[in-house]
Scaffold this motif. Structure first.
Motif, short mmCIF file in Angstrom:
data_model
loop_
_atom_site.label_atom_id
_atom_site.label_comp_id
_atom_site.label_asym_id
_atom_site.label_seq_id
_atom_site.Cartn_x
_atom_site.Cartn_y
_atom_site.Cartn_z
N ARG A 142 17.79 -52.81 -15.27
CA ARG A 142 17.00 -53.96 -14.83
C ARG A 142 15.50 -53.73 -15.10
NH1 ARG A 142 19.91 -57.28 -10.55
NH2 ARG A 142 21.98 -56.37 -10.55
N ASN A 147 19.39 -64.64 -13.94
CA ASN A 147 19.53 -64.66 -12.49
C ASN A 147 20.45 -65.77 -12.03
OD1 ASN A 147 17.94 -62.44 -11.97
ND2 ASN A 147 16.07 -63.63 -11.84
N ASP A 196 23.90 -65.31 -9.96
CA ASP A 196 24.11 -65.98 -8.68
C ASP A 196 25.36 -66.84 -8.69
OD1 ASP A 196 21.91 -64.82 -7.55
OD2 ASP A 196 20.59 -66.53 -7.95
#
Length: 96
Positions: free
Chosen positions: A25, A87, A91
């Protein structure tokens, strides 16, 4: 029967199982930062070239610099949207 259905909802990717996922990340974040910096520098150089070429009457160079500005803006938009898209995918993954 209810135990099977509740465990089926808990199935999803285990991102913690990948060794060094935190390092990954950080690397991706750094690459996105470098991409944005390069896009902004390209925009500055292209806009400056466009202005100088337009004032000196070099229409061909001004046209190429204008295209460089458009490419730089598109690159910055795509680079900035990449993190948001990733992201969003992470999610939505547990909800599938």
């Amino acid at each position: 029967m209810k135990e099977a259905s509740s465990s089926a909802r808990d199935i999803g990717p285990d991102f913690g199982a990948v060794g060094g996922s935190d390092d990954l990340r950080l690397i991706v974040g750094a690459l996105l930062t470098y991409g944005l910096i390069v896009a902004v520098l390209m925009l500055i150089v292209s806009a400056t070239t466009w202005a100088l070429a337009s004032s000196s009457g070099s229409w061909h160079t001004a046209q190429k610099a204008k295209l460089g500005c458009l490419v730089a803006i598109g690159g910055a938009a795509l680079t900035g949207a990449a993190l948001t898209w990733a992201n969003w995918l992470l999610d939505i993954g547990p909800h599938l």
